[in-house]
Design an enzyme around this catalytic site. Structure first.
Site, short mmCIF file in Angstrom:
data_model
loop_
_atom_site.label_atom_id
_atom_site.label_comp_id
_atom_site.label_asym_id
_atom_site.label_seq_id
_atom_site.Cartn_x
_atom_site.Cartn_y
_atom_site.Cartn_z
N LYS A 96 -30.42 47.85 119.04
CA LYS A 96 -30.24 48.44 120.17
C LYS A 96 -28.53 48.53 119.93
O LYS A 96 -28.20 49.48 120.67
CB LYS A 96 -30.72 47.63 121.36
CG LYS A 96 -32.29 47.95 121.60
CD LYS A 96 -32.81 47.35 122.65
CE LYS A 96 -34.30 47.77 122.97
NZ LYS A 96 -34.91 47.18 124.03
N ASP A 129 -34.64 51.83 129.68
CA ASP A 129 -35.36 50.72 130.09
C ASP A 129 -35.29 50.61 131.57
O ASP A 129 -36.25 50.40 132.54
CB ASP A 129 -34.65 49.27 129.53
CG ASP A 129 -35.37 48.96 128.31
OD1 ASP A 129 -36.47 49.57 127.90
OD2 ASP A 129 -34.67 48.08 127.37
P1 NAD Z 1 -33.36 38.63 125.49
O1 NAD Z 1 -33.57 37.45 124.34
O2 NAD Z 1 -32.23 39.60 125.10
O3 NAD Z 1 -33.18 37.82 126.77
C1 NAD Z 1 -34.11 36.61 127.11
C2 NAD Z 1 -33.11 35.91 128.64
O4 NAD Z 1 -34.13 35.12 128.95
C3 NAD Z 1 -31.69 35.33 128.50
O5 NAD Z 1 -31.13 35.51 129.59
C4 NAD Z 1 -32.16 34.10 128.02
O6 NAD Z 1 -31.25 32.97 128.59
C5 NAD Z 1 -33.46 33.58 129.11
N1 NAD Z 1 -34.37 32.61 128.76
C6 NAD Z 1 -34.97 32.88 127.18
N2 NAD Z 1 -35.81 31.52 127.43
C7 NAD Z 1 -35.77 31.00 128.52
C8 NAD Z 1 -36.13 29.77 128.98
N3 NAD Z 1 -37.17 29.03 128.49
N4 NAD Z 1 -36.14 29.52 130.44
C9 NAD Z 1 -35.15 30.29 131.24
N5 NAD Z 1 -34.74 31.40 130.57
C10 NAD Z 1 -34.91 31.66 129.32
O7 NAD Z 1 -34.79 39.15 125.89
P2 NAD Z 1 -34.99 40.59 126.36
O8 NAD Z 1 -35.07 41.79 125.50
O9 NAD Z 1 -34.21 40.75 127.43
O10 NAD Z 1 -36.50 40.33 126.84
C11 NAD Z 1 -36.77 39.77 128.06
C12 NAD Z 1 -38.25 39.48 128.58
O11 NAD Z 1 -38.45 41.06 128.86
C13 NAD Z 1 -39.28 39.37 127.22
O12 NAD Z 1 -40.33 38.95 127.97
C14 NAD Z 1 -39.75 40.91 126.95
O13 NAD Z 1 -40.91 40.90 126.36
C15 NAD Z 1 -39.56 41.60 128.31
N6 NAD Z 1 -39.20 43.00 128.21
C16 NAD Z 1 -40.32 44.01 128.57
C17 NAD Z 1 -39.94 45.14 128.62
C18 NAD Z 1 -41.00 46.29 129.03
O14 NAD Z 1 -40.72 47.50 128.95
N7 NAD Z 1 -41.99 45.61 129.92
C19 NAD Z 1 -38.80 45.62 127.87
C20 NAD Z 1 -38.00 44.65 127.45
C21 NAD Z 1 -38.17 43.59 127.35
#
Ligand code: NAD
Length: 298
Positions: free
Chosen positions: A83, A119
């Site tokens: 991305k 998003d």
């Molecule tokens: P990312 O890796 O960029 O960010 C993850 C975030 O979660 C970070 O801030 C990290 O510090 C935090 N984190 C990770 N593990 C943790 C834990 N055990 N306890 C507390 N905080 C924790 O990931 P992302 O791309 O931002 O995705 C995050 C979530 O959103 C995922 O579950 C992903 O599947 C979901 N998502 C959904 C959509 C959708 O269209 N529905 C789109 C993108 C992401």
């Protein structure tokens, strides 16, 4: 009008040299729902288009993005880990993609590559679909990664009254907070329950709840019946947080709506046509149901 489908599942037309190509790049990408959802959309809209998934290894995102022009690919979705790395290949970024420093959809405008990020728009459309209006709402966002940042910016631009961000790594959280401007604060661990108790919306943008051993992203006693709880996770469809929201009588939604609406927005950008949202939602629901049957790793 195009001739009827030739495939057994009624989602694919015959392909010829005139067929337009759209695609998604990522790694991994073979389990992406995008081909299913976009091909169902092209079928429903009677368009001679096909949508493919290209596995592209980390480090090759910008090179793959430039191929959009070479192969006259009409549009390309971009997922992890590309991305950010596709950005140098873009001729232009939308203001949202620029603020987020992340592109999830590339439009090919007669050879000019325009980087979008859908998003945040997908998130807003999904909660509005569930009857929640973010304008004027007091919001708490858990997480500060790519998804959280898109949600934080979208909530601020939609006119949320306040956006509070909690992240396990406060340094990253502080950077994410700046996306929401003056009404935004970083919430410390010991202030989280209080912040949620006075909020209208809480968004889980962490992966907590995806794995079967995970607990809830928030303690149940922090939730209340006036809250709207949005979990961005869509597989499983009910996370421990959403189960807790159900128990306390809070309205809630999972991430399937966001996934569908960000794809619908990408469809509009790539094709210039209104998205056949019902057909896309139907295809996504069927694909997620199949995945649920296959279990947590599906
Ligand atoms: P990312 O890796 O960029 O960010 C993850 C975030 O979660 C970070 O801030 C990290 O510090 C935090 N984190 C990770 N593990 C943790 C834990 N055990 N306890 C507390 N905080 C924790 O990931 P992302 O791309 O931002 O995705 C995050 C979530 O959103 C995922 O579950 C992903 O599947 C979901 N998502 C959904 C959509 C959708 O269209 N529905 C789109 C993108 C992401």
């Amino acid at each position: 009008m195009l001739r009827p489908a030739v495939s057994s599942d009624n989602t694919r037309r015959s392909v010829s040299g005139l067929t337009h190509v759209a695609a998604v790049i990522g790694d991994p990408v073979r389990h992406s729902l995008s081909p299913t959802v976009f091909n169902a959309a092209f079928y429903a809209a009677e368009m001679d288009w096909v949508y493919l998934a290209f596995p592209v290894p980390e480090g090759s995102g910008a090179q793959a993005a430039r191929m959009v022009r070479t192969f006259d690919i009409r549009g390309m979705s971009v997922t992890m880990p590309h991305k950010e790395s596709v950005i140098p290949a873009m001729d232009e970024l939308t203001p949202v993609a620029q603020r987020l420093n992340a592109v999830n959809c590339i439009a090919n405008a007669d050879g000019r590559l325009i980087g979008h990020n859908t998003d945040g728009a997908g998130f807003l459309a999904s909660v509005r679909d569930c009857g929640f209006e973010p304008t004027g709402a007091r919001c708490v966002v858990l997480g500060a990664g790519g998804a959280a940042r898109a949600v934080i910016l979208a909530l601020a631009e939609a006119g949320a009254a306040s956006v509070a961000v909690h992240n396990r790594d406060p340094g990253r959280g502080r950077i994410a907070v700046t996306l929401a401007g003056e009404g935004a604060v970083l919430v410390a661990d010991d202030a989280l329950v209080d912040a949620v108790s006075s909020a209208d919306l809480v968004v889980n943008a962490t992966p907590v709840g995806m794995s079967s051993g995970d607990g809830s992203a928030l303690p149940e006693d922090a939730l209340h019946s006036e809250l709207f709880v949005a979990d961005l996770i869509y597989h499983p469809s009910e996370t421990p947080l959403l189960a807790a929201a159900e128990r306390v009588g809070a309205r809630h939604c999972n991430g399937a709506g966001m996934l569908m609406h960000q794809a619908a927005e990408a469809f509009r950008i790539i094709t210039g046509r209104a998205a056949p949202v019902d057909a896309m939602a139907e295809a996504m629901t069927a694909a997620l149901a199949k995945r649920a049957e296959e279990g947590p790793q599906g």
